[in-house]
Design a protein around this motif. Structure first.
Motif, mmCIF file in Angstrom:
data_model
loop_
_atom_site.group_PDB
_atom_site.id
_atom_site.type_symbol
_atom_site.label_atom_id
_atom_site.label_comp_id
_atom_site.label_asym_id
_atom_site.label_seq_id
_atom_site.Cartn_x
_atom_site.Cartn_y
_atom_site.Cartn_z
ATOM 1 N N MET A 11 0.862 -1.183 0.000
ATOM 2 C CA MET A 11 0.000 0.000 0.000
ATOM 3 C C MET A 11 0.896 1.230 0.000
ATOM 4 N N TYR A 12 0.961 1.894 -1.146
ATOM 5 C CA TYR A 12 1.858 3.038 -1.291
ATOM 6 C C TYR A 12 1.323 4.250 -0.536
ATOM 7 N N PHE A 13 2.251 5.044 0.006
ATOM 8 C CA PHE A 13 1.945 6.388 0.471
ATOM 9 C C PHE A 13 2.873 7.345 -0.271
ATOM 10 N N HIS A 14 2.564 8.631 -0.217
ATOM 11 C CA HIS A 14 3.370 9.596 -0.961
ATOM 12 C C HIS A 14 3.411 10.920 -0.217
ATOM 13 N N ILE A 15 4.536 11.638 -0.379
ATOM 14 C CA ILE A 15 4.755 12.935 0.251
ATOM 15 C C ILE A 15 4.783 13.993 -0.847
ATOM 16 N N ASN A 16 4.129 15.123 -0.620
ATOM 17 C CA ASN A 16 4.138 16.163 -1.645
ATOM 18 C C ASN A 16 5.498 16.852 -1.699
ATOM 19 N N SER A 17 5.695 17.730 -2.667
ATOM 20 C CA SER A 17 7.018 18.284 -2.946
ATOM 21 C C SER A 17 7.559 19.152 -1.816
ATOM 22 N N THR A 18 6.691 19.698 -0.973
ATOM 23 C CA THR A 18 7.151 20.511 0.154
ATOM 24 C C THR A 18 7.321 19.710 1.440
ATOM 25 N N GLY A 19 6.809 18.505 1.469
ATOM 26 C CA GLY A 19 6.895 17.681 2.665
ATOM 27 C C GLY A 19 5.804 17.950 3.674
ATOM 28 N N GLN A 20 4.859 18.825 3.350
ATOM 29 C CA GLN A 20 3.813 19.156 4.321
ATOM 30 C C GLN A 20 2.731 18.098 4.389
ATOM 31 N N TYR A 21 2.339 17.547 3.239
ATOM 32 C CA TYR A 21 1.220 16.617 3.201
ATOM 33 C C TYR A 21 1.683 15.209 2.841
ATOM 34 N N ILE A 22 1.029 14.241 3.448
ATOM 35 C CA ILE A 22 1.244 12.828 3.149
ATOM 36 C C ILE A 22 -0.111 12.217 2.822
ATOM 37 N N MET A 23 -0.151 11.418 1.773
ATOM 38 C CA MET A 23 -1.407 10.802 1.341
ATOM 39 C C MET A 23 -1.222 9.300 1.245
ATOM 40 N N SER A 24 -2.240 8.569 1.650
ATOM 41 C CA SER A 24 -2.214 7.113 1.572
ATOM 42 C C SER A 24 -3.633 6.580 1.503
ATOM 43 N N GLY A 25 -3.775 5.429 0.893
ATOM 44 C CA GLY A 25 -5.056 4.749 0.850
ATOM 45 C C GLY A 25 -5.169 3.705 1.942
ATOM 46 N N SER A 26 -6.325 3.091 2.011
ATOM 47 C CA SER A 26 -6.590 2.067 3.021
ATOM 48 C C SER A 26 -7.280 0.876 2.369
ATOM 49 N N HIS A 27 -7.391 -0.177 3.147
ATOM 50 C CA HIS A 27 -7.975 -1.421 2.651
ATOM 51 C C HIS A 27 -9.461 -1.264 2.322
ATOM 52 N N ASP A 28 -10.149 -0.323 2.962
ATOM 53 C CA ASP A 28 -11.592 -0.153 2.775
ATOM 54 C C ASP A 28 -11.942 0.890 1.732
ATOM 55 N N GLY A 29 -10.967 1.375 0.943
ATOM 56 C CA GLY A 29 -11.235 2.352 -0.091
ATOM 57 C C GLY A 29 -11.159 3.795 0.360
ATOM 58 N N VAL A 30 -10.804 4.040 1.612
ATOM 59 C CA VAL A 30 -10.721 5.396 2.138
ATOM 60 C C VAL A 30 -9.335 5.971 1.852
ATOM 61 N N ILE A 31 -9.301 7.220 1.418
ATOM 62 C CA ILE A 31 -8.061 7.944 1.167
ATOM 63 C C ILE A 31 -7.877 8.976 2.272
ATOM 64 N N SER A 32 -6.684 9.021 2.854
ATOM 65 C CA SER A 32 -6.410 9.923 3.969
ATOM 66 C C SER A 32 -5.268 10.859 3.604
ATOM 67 N N VAL A 33 -5.371 12.093 4.094
ATOM 68 C CA VAL A 33 -4.322 13.101 3.923
ATOM 69 C C VAL A 33 -3.959 13.644 5.289
ATOM 70 N N TRP A 34 -2.660 13.669 5.587
ATOM 71 C CA TRP A 34 -2.165 14.184 6.859
ATOM 72 C C TRP A 34 -1.347 15.445 6.625
ATOM 73 N N ASP A 35 -1.449 16.389 7.552
ATOM 74 C CA ASP A 35 -0.637 17.604 7.537
ATOM 75 C C ASP A 35 0.476 17.441 8.575
ATOM 76 N N THR A 36 1.720 17.362 8.125
ATOM 77 C CA THR A 36 2.833 17.092 9.039
ATOM 78 C C THR A 36 3.190 18.294 9.897
ATOM 79 N N THR A 37 2.624 19.467 9.621
ATOM 80 C CA THR A 37 2.895 20.634 10.459
ATOM 81 C C THR A 37 1.990 20.677 11.688
#
Length: 555
Positions: free
Chosen positions: A444-470
């Motif tokens: 299950m891939y996750f990815h970081i945006n070019s500034t490093g502020q946001y991280i996005m990942s999917g889940s087993h149930d089809g939900v997509i989550s975005v986190w703010d690292t600040t």
């Protein structure tokens, strides 16, 4: 299976929390057992982080730090898959024999072009390669996107390349995201994966210049989708159709773009993939033809497949992960010549299959390797010295990724409900964790945006989550590391979301979904007694969503 580490002769008790994971509470001093080469210490986890970001309250996990190189290119002992006892099967490339390709743009491009013994025939949208003596058919279009659509500005990177030659680079505008509401779906691709009902996707990756997106699926095919100009203006477009198909003969283990790729320089438009029982293949992203191969051999001189691969930021080196081994190829020298670096030797180091690799973008001499043995090893050039070994994932590590500033390392595993953020300046300290749902062995891939502020990942149930690292992480209790809650979650697919990728220069997201599913037995009341066993197996209750979707989270 955790790799073995030297046992301690004088230790203080450790505290066991959270399903058996150990939180270190003391320094571990070891007695030299087999000489100074295998001495290691367990770094005491500090309660204060050196990070300038979120506080590292709690969250201390194990980091084993060798005092001397535990493994190098010349080590013997317990060799991994593909090494002989004398380590002579694969050799390091000679510096005096390096052959670099100089582009007509003045850039130093260490890329091989199509060989003189390769002939490519396009058939049904897929590339089929045939050996044809010394003849070659190579077609290189002038561009993949019109220049006005990219709106790129040239910048000079003086001093970065050898011989004072600066390549073309593009200074893209910084994307602006609005995660206060659910992103709007712009387009997607379904028909390319619909002919075979079990043809689920295995991730998606934007090209470095953002002109196209690459997918992998269970039919062993890499597909390339061009992004229309309307997409970058926030307008919906019809369903996407793949413009290139690159077929592998077996299951694709890993794939990645050449990091210096730009559509304005066709010679840089390429990608690499590795599949079972095959060497590493480099593909042309314009024609779909096979440019060259990078071959690794075992102790009986048979080709073995890499399980993971990545380029360094300059694109001059190709790192490949094998069983207890990392091999490094010079990008400009395809073939069998490479440097072999065992990760596990003399019963110490990082064991297991190296399932993922990433190079620090800020300090390219440092790279991290994840293993199915639930460990993450951090190594340094020029000989691959092990700096420290991180242990704390609940499942085999399937992805590691550095933050853009290189100060943090993120890792995620299979059947592991969290992504861990490790502090690179204080080894063994977990700054925070990000919770997601991963119930299978699927990557299950996750990815970081070019500034490093946001991280996005999917889940087993089809939900997509975005986190703010600040955001300041909040500890759930005193015995576990703090957790950052997502700023946005939405159900983007009706199946497992295994791929997530930020566009490098536009507020656009890409996600991929699907997983392997099996037929379930029908209820006896729904079928006649004379039906065969095959007819009693039904997939009417099985929900499948094998698709690529593109989203716009811009304000």
């Amino acid at each position: 299976m955790d790799p073995e580490v030297p046992t301690a002769s004088n230790t203080k008790p450790t505290e066991t929390v959270d399903e058996g994971r150990q939180i270190s509470t003391a320094e571990l001093h070891t007695e030299p057992a087999n000489g100074a080469d295998n001495d290691c210490i367990l770094v005491e986890n500090s309660s204060q982080s050196q990070s300038q970001g979120p506080s590292a309250v709690g969250g201390c996990r194990e980091a084993v730090v060798p005092e001397s190189p535990g493994s190098s290119a010349g080590d013997t002992g317990d060799m991994g898959e593909g090494e002989g006892q004398d380590g002579s099967i694969d050799t390091k490339c000679a510096e005096e024999n390096k052959q670099d390709v100089i582009s007509d743009k003045g850039g130093h491009l260490p890329l091989p072009q199509a060989g003189d013994n390769t002939q490519v025939q396009q058939a049904g949208g897929s590339a089929q390669v045939q050996q044809a003596g010394d003849s070659a058919q190579v077609q290189v279009p002038t561009s993949q996107l019109p220049e006005e659509e990219m709106q790129a500005q040239l910048t000079d990177v003086s001093g970065f390349w050898e011989d004072d030659q600066a390549p073309m680079e593009y200074d893209y505008p910084m994307p602006v995201y609005d995660f206060s509401k659910v992103p709007v779906q712009l387009t997607g691709a379904w028909e390319d994966f619909g002919d075979f009902s079990a043809n689920f996707l295995k991730g998606c990756k934007w090209s470095p210049d953002g002109s196209c997106v690459l997918t992998n699926s269970d039919d062993n095919t890499l597909r390339l989708f061009n992004m229309p100009a309307q997409l970058y203006q926030g307008q919906g477009v019809p369903q996407l159709t793949s413009v290139l198909k690159m077929r592998e003969s077996e299951t694709v283990y890993d794939y990645c773009w050449y990091p210096r790729m730009t559509s304005f320089q066709p010679e840089t438009c390429c990608l690499v993939s590795t599949s079972r029982d095959n060497p590493v293949h480099m593909w042309d992203a314009f024609t779909g033809e096979l440019r060259c191969t990078y071959k690794a051999y075992d102790h009986v001189d048979e080709i073995i497949a890499a399980h993971s691969l990545t380029f360094n930021p300059e694109g001059s080196k190709l790192y490949c992960g094998f069983n207890k081994t990392v091999r490094i190829f010079e990008t400009s020298r395809p073939g069998r010549e490479c440097e072999t670096r065992p990760t596990y030797a003399r019963k110490s180091g990082q064991g297991g299959i190296i399932s993922c690799i990433d190079v620090n973008p800020d300090q390219p001499d440092i790279y991290a390797c994840g293993s199915y043995s639930k460990s993450v090893g951090v190594y340094t050039e020029p000989k691959g010295k092990l700096l420290f070994l991180l242990q704390g994932q609940q499942g085999g590590v399937t992805q590691v990724m550095f933050s853009p500033d290189g100060n943090r390392l993120y890792s995620g595993g299979r059947k592991d409900p969290e992504i861990l953020c490790w502090d690179m300046r204080n080894p063994g300290t977990v700054l925070y964790s990000l919770k997601r749902q991963v119930l299978t062995n699927q990557r299950m891939y996750f990815h970081i945006n070019s500034t490093g502020q946001y991280i996005m990942s999917g889940s087993h149930d089809g939900v997509i989550s975005v986190w703010d690292t600040t955001v300041t992480p909040v500890p759930e209790d005193s015995s576990t590391e703090p957790v950052i809650q997502p700023v946005l979650t939405w159900r983007g697919h009706s199946d497992a979301v295994n791929g997530a990728s930020f566009h490098p220069c536009a507020p656009v997201l890409a996600t991929a979904s699907g997983q392997r599913k099996f037929h379930v037995p029908m209820d006896s009341s729904d079928s006649d007694t004379d039906e065969s066993d095959e007819e009693l197996m039904s997939d009417r209750h099985v929900t499948r969503d094998n698709s690529l979707r593109v989203w716009s989270p811009s304000g």
